[in-house]
Each structure stands twice: as structure tokens, then as C-alpha cells.
Design an enzyme around this catalytic site. Structure first.
Site, mmCIF file in Angstrom:
data_model
loop_
_atom_site.group_PDB
_atom_site.id
_atom_site.type_symbol
_atom_site.label_atom_id
_atom_site.label_comp_id
_atom_site.label_asym_id
_atom_site.label_seq_id
_atom_site.Cartn_x
_atom_site.Cartn_y
_atom_site.Cartn_z
ATOM 1 N N LYS A 126 -26.969 -13.464 -18.302
ATOM 2 C CA LYS A 126 -25.906 -12.475 -18.532
ATOM 3 C C LYS A 126 -25.737 -11.542 -17.343
ATOM 4 O O LYS A 126 -24.626 -11.117 -17.049
ATOM 5 C CB LYS A 126 -26.190 -11.659 -19.797
ATOM 6 N N LYS A 209 -23.797 -23.243 -23.512
ATOM 7 C CA LYS A 209 -23.700 -23.090 -24.971
ATOM 8 C C LYS A 209 -22.351 -22.483 -25.371
ATOM 9 O O LYS A 209 -21.751 -21.729 -24.583
ATOM 10 C CB LYS A 209 -24.873 -22.277 -25.515
ATOM 11 N N LYS A 212 -19.312 -16.592 -27.930
ATOM 12 C CA LYS A 212 -18.136 -15.794 -28.274
ATOM 13 C C LYS A 212 -17.614 -15.013 -27.079
ATOM 14 O O LYS A 212 -16.469 -14.603 -27.063
ATOM 15 C CB LYS A 212 -18.411 -14.878 -29.471
#
Ligand code: AQP
Length: 350
Positions: A126, A209, A212
Site C-alpha cells: 500500500k 487480488k 475495493k
């Protein structure tokens, strides 16, 4: 509760209790449904005590527009209920309404080591090349996650594959706390990573993956997508030119094909081997419409129910408040014992 000096309670055996959460950092995806929600419902229906949480404090580790966060939290709660969580049998709430999470999170910030946190692959993914500029909260995220679980003395945590490393860290924090203070206070939790879809991949890239927060809406199926959107996304999903193999081993090194077969298996309740046996030799041109049919049949009742629930946000807020009150009643006494163990004076609370 103890007198505040030395009478520390040290539970030897912990009763089975499940905790898990989902971030309201956007709308929920098919990955959240298959990897988490569907299994949350199974655990509730097995009769285990289940505590489920919309982790809004985790969501703000990356910037969230306040109005969107509020909406996503209510929509997440609607998704839980539409998928089969019964707010009377399970405890369903949003994290910020139970302050014990953040309080224990701080104590765990003081237990966890910088080196442990630096090895978390989700932080590295991230933060990317931007690690100097991301929030301190994003770095400390796994300590708050450990607090979410351990503040209930939860023993089992159903999650997708991506959370395995965070759960190992939760175990390390529990063990270090117990060792540092010479107690056997926190349980060493078990991750429950089960089923055919513990890692649903992006529809555009089988090595990433489904998420959202992926900038491409085409990469995921949202629980709010209607039948046309689901059909269009599956039709356009990346595949390879080969037909489906004769055996599950034939899916090795074919990430996109494997992903679609896994999704089919998880939605239909079959094993991957059964799906492959049924469609051996089929081209994606014929497999994809079957997957669309199945996905629409399974997801559209959930979407319809979510829309119905979202028409009454006041009722969702009441459900979250009731869940938070019941969660707080479990968490507060455990947290008070932690304060006692760590030597904090709590005379105001006694
Ligand atoms: N693609 C996935 N396949 C299987 N399980 C998944 N989960 C998430 N994505 C998949 C599981 O859903 C639960 C909640 O995850 P989360 O929303 O708290 O955080 P996340 O894992 O970081 O999910 P996202 O969708 O990727 O969120 P963003 O984009 O905000 O970071 C967990 O049990 C997770 O394993």
C-alpha cells in the site's frame, strides 16, 4: 475485576469466540464476499459466538471523504445483513463506537516492534515507493487489528489469505504481552482461511487480488453491481486462449483461468476438481456465460436486500448502536484487566 494492585486474572482456557472485520474504505467486492462475508455467515450458523465489525478506524489509515465513509459504513452493514448476518445472533457494529479497540491498540503499539511492522507485505504494497508520506496509522494498522481481535479474547478469525501475515503478528503480540507481563491473559488466535476462494484475484490481472480500492472498476465485481454490470465485467475478464483443462492441476500457471474457476466453485459450493470435471475442454466463450448466470443468481438477491436496507439508514444506525453496546460490554472488562496488568491506576472507573 481486581483491586488494582496485583490480582491479575489469568484465564487458562478461552471459550470459542469469533471476531472479524471489513474496512468500509469503499463498496464491498466479490472478494470480500467469498473470502470473508460468506464464511462469517457459515460460522454464525454453526452456532459459535460471532462478533463482526465495520472497521472505520482502519479505513482512515488512507484518506476517506467523511460523507463517503459514513455511506460505506452503512452500506457495509447492509451487506452483512443481506448476506445472512442476523444482528440478533451476531454482534454487528462499527469499530469507532467501541473505544476499547483504540485504547488497546495504543497499548499494542507499545508491545509490537518496529521490525515486525516493517516486514508487513500489505504495508509495503500500500505504501509502495511513498513510504515516507503515508500515515503513521497505516504502519501501525496491524497493532490495531490485533486489538480488535484480542479485546474480545476471540479465539478464531475467519479471513482471506491476504490477512494471514497480520494474524501471525496478532499471535506474536499476544505472546509478547503474555511474556512481558508474566501472564497467560491473551489467547493465541487461530486464523480460519478456508474454502475455494480465499484469494479472489482481479478480473484484469490474475496476479493482483481483487480489491475495493483498485482504481479500475473493471477489476472487481461490487456487491452493488446489477446483472448487466456483472455480465459485462465477466465477459471482459482477462483469460488465456486455452480451453479449460481436464484436471485442477492443469490450472497451474494459468492465473486468470484459475481465478474464474475458483469463483465458480466458491459460488456454487462445489470443489475446484468438480468444476473442472464438469467443464473439461470447454472454451471460455461457453464457460463465462455459465459463470455470469451463477454470479447473478447468487449476488442479485443480496444486492436487492442491500438496496432495501439502505432506504432506511436510521434503522442501520440503530442496529450498529445496539451491536456496539453489546460489544462494549464484552470488551470493557477485558480492557480494564489489561490496564490493571500494565499498572495503570483506574480509580475513576471503580
Ligand atoms: N480478493 C480477496 N479475496 C478473498 N478475500 C478477500 N478479502 C479482501 N479481499 C479479498 C477479505 O475481506 C476481509 C476484509 O478485508 P478488508 O476490506 O478489511 O481489507 P483488505 O483485505 O485490504 O480488502 P480490500 O478490498 O483490498 O480493501 P482495500 O482496497 O481498502 O485495501 C478480509 O478478511 C480479507 O482477507
Amino acid at each position: 475485576m481486581s483491586s488494582g494492585t496485583s490480582a491479575v486474572q489469568t484465564p487458562k482456557a478461552f471459550k470459542p469466540r469469533i471476531f472479524s472485520g471489513i474496512q468500509p474504505s469503499g463498496g464491498l467486492t466479490l472478494g470480500n464476499y467469498l473470502g470473508a462475508l460468506k464464511r462469517f455467515v457459515e460460522k454464525q450458523d454453526e452456532g459459535i459466538e460471532t462478533i463482526y465489525c465495520l472497521v472505520d478506524m482502519h479505513a482512515i489509515t488512507t484518506w476517506q471523504d467523511p460523507a463517503k465513509l459514513r455511506h460505506a459504513t452503512r452500506e457495509g452493514a447492509a451487506a452483512f445483513i443481506a448476506a445472512g448476518i442476523d444482528p440478533k445472533r451476531s454482534i454487528l457494529f462499527n469499530q469507532s463506537q467501541v473505544g476499547a479497540h483504540a485504547e488497546l491498540g495504543w497499548i499494542f503499539n507499545c508491545v509490537a516492534r518496529m521490525g515486525w511492522m516493517s516486514r508487513m507485505t500489505q504495508f509495503k504494497d500500500k505504501a509502495g515507493k511513498n513510504s515516507e508520506n503515508v500515515s503513521l496509522g497505516l504502519f501501525a494498522y496491524p497493532a490495531l487489528m490485533a486489538a480488535d481481535i484480542l479485546v474480545y479474547h476471540a479465539t478464531m478469525v475467519p479471513v482471506g489469505e491476504d490477512q494471514k501475515q497480520h494474524l501471525e503478528l496478532t499471535r506474536d503480540i499476544a505472546i509478547k504481552f503474555n511474556n512481558d507481563y508474566g501472564v497467560s491473559f491473551f489467547p493465541v488466535v487461530e486464523p480460519l482461511i478456508e474454502g475455494a476462494a480465499t484469494r479472489v484475484m482481479s478480473l484484469r490481472d490474475g496476479s493482483k487480488k481483487m480489491s475495493k480500492s483498485d482504481p479500475s472498476d473493471q477489476s472487481r465485481i461490487n456487491l452493488t453491481d446489477d446483472a448487466d454490470a456483472i455480465a459485462q465485467k465477466i465477459r471482459k475478464a482477462k483469460t488465456d486462449p486455452e480451453p479449460l483443462p481436464e484436471t485442477a492441476e492443469g490450472l497451474k500457471d494459468r492465473p486468470e483461468a484459475k481465478n474464474l474457476v475458483n469463483i465458480y466453485a466458491a459460488l456454487s459450493g462445489q470443489s475446484v476438481a468438480e468444476v473442472v470435471a464438469e467443464y473439461a475442454g470447454a472454451q471460455f466463450g461457453s464457460f463465462k456465460p455459465k459463470l455470469v448466470e451463477l454470479a447473478v443468481a447468487k449476488l442479485s438477491p443480496i444486492t436487492t436486500e442491500m438496496n432495501r436496507l439502505m432506504a432506511d439508514p436510521g434503522e442501520i444506525d440503530r442496529i450498529l448502536a445496539d451491536g456496539a453496546e453489546r460489544a462494549d460490554a464484552l470488551a470493557r472488562p477485558i480492557l480494564e484487566q489489561v490496564y490493571d496488568i500494565t499498572g495503570m491506576i483506574r480509580s475513576r472507573w471503580r
